[in-house]
Design an enzyme around this catalytic site. Structure first.
Site, PDB file in Angstrom:
ATOM      1  N   GLU A 181      -2.130  13.342  13.372  1.00 33.35           N
ATOM      2  CA  GLU A 181      -2.329  14.707  12.887  1.00 33.35           C
ATOM      3  C   GLU A 181      -1.489  14.993  11.645  1.00 33.35           C
ATOM      4  O   GLU A 181      -1.944  15.645  10.709  1.00 33.35           O
ATOM      5  CB  GLU A 181      -2.027  15.723  13.994  1.00 33.35           C
ATOM      6  CG  GLU A 181      -3.074  15.735  15.094  1.00 33.35           C
ATOM      7  CD  GLU A 181      -4.495  15.875  14.559  1.00 33.35           C
ATOM      8  OE1 GLU A 181      -4.746  16.856  13.832  1.00 33.35           O
ATOM      9  OE2 GLU A 181      -5.335  15.003  14.839  1.00 33.35           O
ATOM     10  N   HIS A 187      -7.259  -6.424   0.741  1.00 40.45           N
ATOM     11  CA  HIS A 187      -6.139  -5.485   0.693  1.00 40.45           C
ATOM     12  C   HIS A 187      -4.947  -5.966   1.514  1.00 40.45           C
ATOM     13  O   HIS A 187      -3.798  -5.768   1.118  1.00 40.45           O
ATOM     14  CB  HIS A 187      -6.611  -4.117   1.195  1.00 40.45           C
ATOM     15  CG  HIS A 187      -5.583  -3.033   1.071  1.00 40.45           C
ATOM     16  ND1 HIS A 187      -4.897  -2.773  -0.103  1.00 40.45           N
ATOM     17  CD2 HIS A 187      -5.109  -2.141   1.984  1.00 40.45           C
ATOM     18  CE1 HIS A 187      -4.055  -1.771   0.083  1.00 40.45           C
ATOM     19  NE2 HIS A 187      -4.165  -1.369   1.331  1.00 40.45           N
ATOM     20  N   SER A 198       0.831  -1.203   0.000  1.00 45.90           N
ATOM     21  CA  SER A 198       0.000   0.000   0.000  1.00 45.90           C
ATOM     22  C   SER A 198       0.873   1.264   0.000  1.00 45.90           C
ATOM     23  O   SER A 198       1.633   1.488  -0.935  1.00 45.90           O
ATOM     24  CB  SER A 198      -0.953  -0.047   1.198  1.00 45.90           C
ATOM     25  OG  SER A 198      -2.024   0.843   1.052  1.00 45.90           O
TER      26      SER A 198
END
Length: 296
Positions: free
Chosen positions: A215, A275, A119
């Site tokens: 974040e 996945h 990924s």
């Protein structure tokens, strides 16, 4: 062979652009684990593995041990920046993560390696192979494409859900994980995916937090992680894309575009796998990878 001035000028410009890129991109020292033994042949380059978004190097422990035993090559698994035990940074991009891998190779004295990435890690390894082909023996991207897609962009919703989890909770971590799981249920149907995400929930100084730098991932996702960087060249080395038969992240319709970037490419899909195919079908995955590596 006699090289023309134009060829030499182009080569110098390419080297200069690489130096400029490296100067702008400050690499970090990634946390890594090495699987090796005295019985290793030492003839073949090592294998470097990078996990996907929200993952860490420990996700690959069992597979890395098996891969080492089956290939007799050193296997190095890494934590990408803002993941696992690697440093947290404000910036995150495929360019930066590729520089991180290059920096690790230089630090360990690795002149060439076979690269495996799942990924986000797959896109990182693709970019590294395109920009620094001399460092790459072969490339194995796992269930990801360089072709930008809605499916990759949709991961933004997972980031939003994680940011909404209340971690200001008293009690054991089992209680916090249960409450977080309840919060995620309405948006993330798969219990397997929820449990995978919850492996990032940790306790530090009697407070709960995410091990990933959520974040920074949030700030960088849309412009730097959801899209593959624009490229000007190709990677001509042996490349093997492995996808999950039930996944949507590596589409057969992407194959022609992928061949334009990776001309020496082959594709395989593992039936019944999604996945996280390497975790869902580890034996099938290892068989494909070891057979491919035996040919390079």
């Amino acid at each position: 062979m006699i090289k023309s001035k134009s060829f030499l000028s182009m080569t110098c410009l390419l080297k200069e652009s690489r130096r400029s890129l490296s100067a702008k991109l400050e690499p970090i020292k990634m946390s890594y684990t090495s699987y090796e033994s005295a019985a290793d042949g030492g003839q073949k380059p090592p294998i470097i593995i990078m996990h996907g978004l929200f993952g860490c190097k420990s996700n690959w422990n069992s597979l890395s041990k098996s891969l080492h035993n089956m290939t007799h090559r050193k296997v190095i698994t890494v934590d990408a920046r803002n993941h696992g035990d690697s440093p947290h940074t404000l910036e995150q991009s495929y360019q930066l993560m590729a520089e991180d891998v290059k920096f690790l190779m230089e630090d360990l004295g690795v002149k060439k390696a076979s690269l495996i990435g799942h990924s986000m890690g797959g896109r990182t390894m693709m970019y590294l192979a395109i920009v620094y082909p001399e460092l790459v023996e072969s490339l194995i991207p796992v269930d990801i494409s360089p072709v930008n897609s809605k499916e990759v962009s949709d991961i933004q919703s997972i980031i939003d859900v994680l940011r909404g989890v209340n971690l200001d909770v008293n009690g054991p971590i089992s209680k916090v994980r249960k409450l977080a799981d309840e919060h995620m249920k309405s948006s993330i149907e798969s219990p397997i995916l929820r449990q995978f995400l919850l492996t990032n929930l940790i306790e530090v100084n009697k407070k709960y937090q995410w091990r990933i730098n959520l974040e920074s991932i949030y700030v960088n996702f849309k412009n730097n992680l959801a899209v593959f960087p624009p490229i000007q060249s190709t990677y001509d080395g042996q490349t093997y894309f492995i996808g999950g038969g039930d996944s949507v992240f590596l589409k057969p319709t992407d194959h022609e575009a992928i061949k334009q970037i990776f001309p020496s490419v082959k594709f395989d899909y593992i039936p019944g796998a999604g996945h996280w195919l390497h975790a869902e079908k580890p034996h099938e995955f290892l068989k494909l990878v070891t057979l491919f590596l035996a040919t390079v």
